[in-house]
Design an enzyme around this catalytic site. Structure first.
Site, PDB file in Angstrom:
ATOM      1  N   GLU A 102       3.962   1.305  -8.948  1.00 28.19           N
ATOM      2  CA  GLU A 102       2.820   1.317  -9.873  1.00 28.19           C
ATOM      3  C   GLU A 102       1.820   0.668  -8.879  1.00 28.19           C
ATOM      4  O   GLU A 102       2.011  -0.586  -8.106  1.00 28.19           O
ATOM      5  CB  GLU A 102       2.668   0.749 -10.773  1.00 28.19           C
ATOM      6  CG  GLU A 102       2.860   1.566 -11.899  1.00 28.19           C
ATOM      7  CD  GLU A 102       1.629   2.382 -12.330  1.00 28.19           C
ATOM      8  OE1 GLU A 102       0.802   2.986 -11.433  1.00 28.19           O
ATOM      9  OE2 GLU A 102       1.444   3.101 -12.754  1.00 28.19           O
ATOM     10  N   ASP A 103       0.884   0.835  -8.249  1.00 29.03           N
ATOM     11  CA  ASP A 103      -0.509   0.577  -7.850  1.00 29.03           C
ATOM     12  C   ASP A 103      -0.894  -0.790  -8.806  1.00 29.03           C
ATOM     13  O   ASP A 103      -1.839  -1.268  -8.079  1.00 29.03           O
ATOM     14  CB  ASP A 103      -1.967   1.341  -7.618  1.00 29.03           C
ATOM     15  CG  ASP A 103      -2.239   2.533  -8.816  1.00 29.03           C
ATOM     16  OD1 ASP A 103      -1.519   2.131 -10.234  1.00 29.03           O
ATOM     17  OD2 ASP A 103      -3.084   3.736  -8.916  1.00 29.03           O
ATOM     18  N   ASP A 106      -3.172  -2.358 -15.896  1.00 24.85           N
ATOM     19  CA  ASP A 106      -4.180  -2.688 -16.643  1.00 24.85           C
ATOM     20  C   ASP A 106      -4.408  -3.165 -17.966  1.00 24.85           C
ATOM     21  O   ASP A 106      -3.391  -3.746 -18.117  1.00 24.85           O
ATOM     22  CB  ASP A 106      -5.909  -1.622 -16.179  1.00 24.85           C
ATOM     23  CG  ASP A 106      -6.936  -2.179 -16.301  1.00 24.85           C
ATOM     24  OD1 ASP A 106      -6.638  -3.490 -17.242  1.00 24.85           O
ATOM     25  OD2 ASP A 106      -7.271  -1.211 -17.201  1.00 24.85           O
ATOM     26  N   PHE A 155     -12.811  -3.770 -11.435  1.00 26.07           N
ATOM     27  CA  PHE A 155     -12.764  -2.410 -10.232  1.00 26.07           C
ATOM     28  C   PHE A 155     -12.559  -2.476  -9.217  1.00 26.07           C
ATOM     29  O   PHE A 155     -13.680  -2.864  -8.274  1.00 26.07           O
ATOM     30  CB  PHE A 155     -13.204  -1.391 -11.294  1.00 26.07           C
ATOM     31  CG  PHE A 155     -12.773  -0.051 -11.494  1.00 26.07           C
ATOM     32  CD1 PHE A 155     -12.039   0.587 -12.668  1.00 26.07           C
ATOM     33  CD2 PHE A 155     -12.680   1.023 -10.167  1.00 26.07           C
ATOM     34  CE1 PHE A 155     -11.726   1.510 -12.308  1.00 26.07           C
ATOM     35  CE2 PHE A 155     -12.130   1.726 -10.047  1.00 26.07           C
ATOM     36  CZ  PHE A 155     -11.354   2.447 -11.601  1.00 26.07           C
ATOM     37  N   ARG A 168      -9.721   6.248  -1.837  1.00 22.55           N
ATOM     38  CA  ARG A 168      -8.216   6.087  -1.738  1.00 22.55           C
ATOM     39  C   ARG A 168      -8.068   5.818  -0.147  1.00 22.55           C
ATOM     40  O   ARG A 168      -6.512   4.984   0.359  1.00 22.55           O
ATOM     41  CB  ARG A 168      -7.281   7.502  -2.134  1.00 22.55           C
ATOM     42  CG  ARG A 168      -7.155   7.664  -3.383  1.00 22.55           C
ATOM     43  CD  ARG A 168      -6.935   8.665  -3.392  1.00 22.55           C
ATOM     44  NE  ARG A 168      -6.702   9.701  -5.225  1.00 22.55           N
ATOM     45  CZ  ARG A 168      -6.313   8.545  -6.454  1.00 22.55           C
ATOM     46  NH1 ARG A 168      -5.335   7.620  -6.713  1.00 22.55           N
ATOM     47  NH2 ARG A 168      -6.130   9.758  -7.410  1.00 22.55           N
TER      48      ARG A 168
HETATM   49  P1  IMP Z   1      -3.543   1.045 -18.058  1.00 16.73           P
HETATM   50  O1  IMP Z   1      -3.015   2.261 -18.678  1.00 16.73           O
HETATM   51  O2  IMP Z   1      -4.486   0.609 -18.132  1.00 16.73           O
HETATM   52  O3  IMP Z   1      -2.410  -0.091 -17.273  1.00 16.73           O
HETATM   53  O4  IMP Z   1      -4.169   1.411 -16.582  1.00 16.73           O
HETATM   54  C1  IMP Z   1      -3.395   1.661 -15.443  1.00 16.73           C
HETATM   55  C2  IMP Z   1      -4.092   2.978 -14.509  1.00 16.73           C
HETATM   56  O5  IMP Z   1      -5.278   3.458 -14.689  1.00 16.73           O
HETATM   57  C3  IMP Z   1      -4.112   2.854 -13.493  1.00 16.73           C
HETATM   58  O6  IMP Z   1      -2.119   3.443 -12.684  1.00 16.73           O
HETATM   59  C4  IMP Z   1      -5.274   3.283 -12.048  1.00 16.73           C
HETATM   60  O7  IMP Z   1      -4.692   4.283 -12.213  1.00 16.73           O
HETATM   61  C5  IMP Z   1      -6.095   2.881 -13.086  1.00 16.73           C
HETATM   62  N1  IMP Z   1      -6.998   1.416 -13.363  1.00 16.73           N
HETATM   63  C6  IMP Z   1      -7.533   0.886 -13.835  1.00 16.73           C
HETATM   64  N2  IMP Z   1      -7.456  -0.149 -13.501  1.00 16.73           N
HETATM   65  C7  IMP Z   1      -7.702   0.262 -12.302  1.00 16.73           C
HETATM   66  C8  IMP Z   1      -9.057  -0.397 -10.738  1.00 16.73           C
HETATM   67  O8  IMP Z   1      -8.793  -1.374 -11.378  1.00 16.73           O
HETATM   68  N3  IMP Z   1      -9.350   0.790 -10.298  1.00 16.73           N
HETATM   69  C9  IMP Z   1      -8.603   1.645  -9.786  1.00 16.73           C
HETATM   70  N4  IMP Z   1      -7.553   2.631 -11.142  1.00 16.73           N
HETATM   71  C10 IMP Z   1      -7.599   1.704 -12.331  1.00 16.73           C
HETATM   72 MG    MG Z   2      -2.217   4.844 -11.318  1.00 19.63          MG
END
Ligand code: IMP
Ligand code: MG
Length: 182
Positions: A102-103, A106, A155, A168
């Protein structure tokens, strides 16, 4: 806020040199932990593709790879909680040592969704490597086995991460704005 300034006046949070070193260290850990086995890396598109490309080149055991495309949608461009599969896996993960790549974590909703979806297909083991972890934002209590960098509530874009599909391509990780909270 002028998003265009990111390209010209980069507010770098993590430099490409720091990323390179940390990715190599993560790969060394993975190599050590999976020695004698062949982990199956599942990259989550699109955010994790650059990270995964660098990671596999530092891993020193055989691996296989696949990709899962997902999209989150809802009231905000991220962390909406609604996740949909846009590209399914190509090969079965049954009995495999699966490592989700995963990248960023959050709220944790996306990873929770991924773990539920993949567990149904009976992998032997299911672990997670994430480049970034915004632990303070967690709503769903998920955790990654390997974390590149823990970051605060900012962010970020670059190194595969986007804002509305932009940025990206940037080699470093930049702060786009100070808080993700609405
Ligand atoms: P989660 O489901 O809230 O954990 O969000 C995860 C996804 O939200 C990541 O895989 C990203 O696609 C997006 N995301 C959350 N924070 C960021 C950020 O700071 N930059 C870019 N994408 C983010
Ligand atoms: Mg993502």
């Amino acid at each position: 806020m002028d998003h265009g300034t990111v390209d010209q006046a980069p507010d770098i949070l993590i430099s490409k040199f720091e990323i390179e070193q940390r990715v190599a260290a993560l790969a060394a850990e993975i190599t050590r932990d999976y020695r004698g086995r062949t982990p199956h890396l599942v990259g989550i598109l699109k955010g994790a593709w650059i990270f995964m490309a660098d990671l596999v080149r530092h891993i020193d055991i055989e691996v296989t790879v696949d990709f899962l495309g997902i999209t989150s949608y809802g009231p905000s461009p991220h962390s909406s909680g609604e996740v949909r599969i846009t590209k399914d896996l190509d090969v079965s993960i049954e009995g495999r040592e699966v490592l989700i790549v995963e990248d960023i974590l959050d709220t944790g909703r996306t990873l929770r969704f991924l773990e539920e979806v993949l567990t149904v297909h009976k992998p032997h083991t299911l672990r997670v490597v994430t480049l970034l972890d915004k632990r303070s934002r967690r709503i769903v209590p998920v955790h990654a086995d390997y974390v590149g960098f823990e970051i605060s509530d900012v962010f970020v874009v670059g190194y595969g991460l986007d804002f509305n599909q932009k940025y990206r391509r940037l080699p470093d990780i930049h702060v786009l704005r100070q808080a993700t909270s609405p």
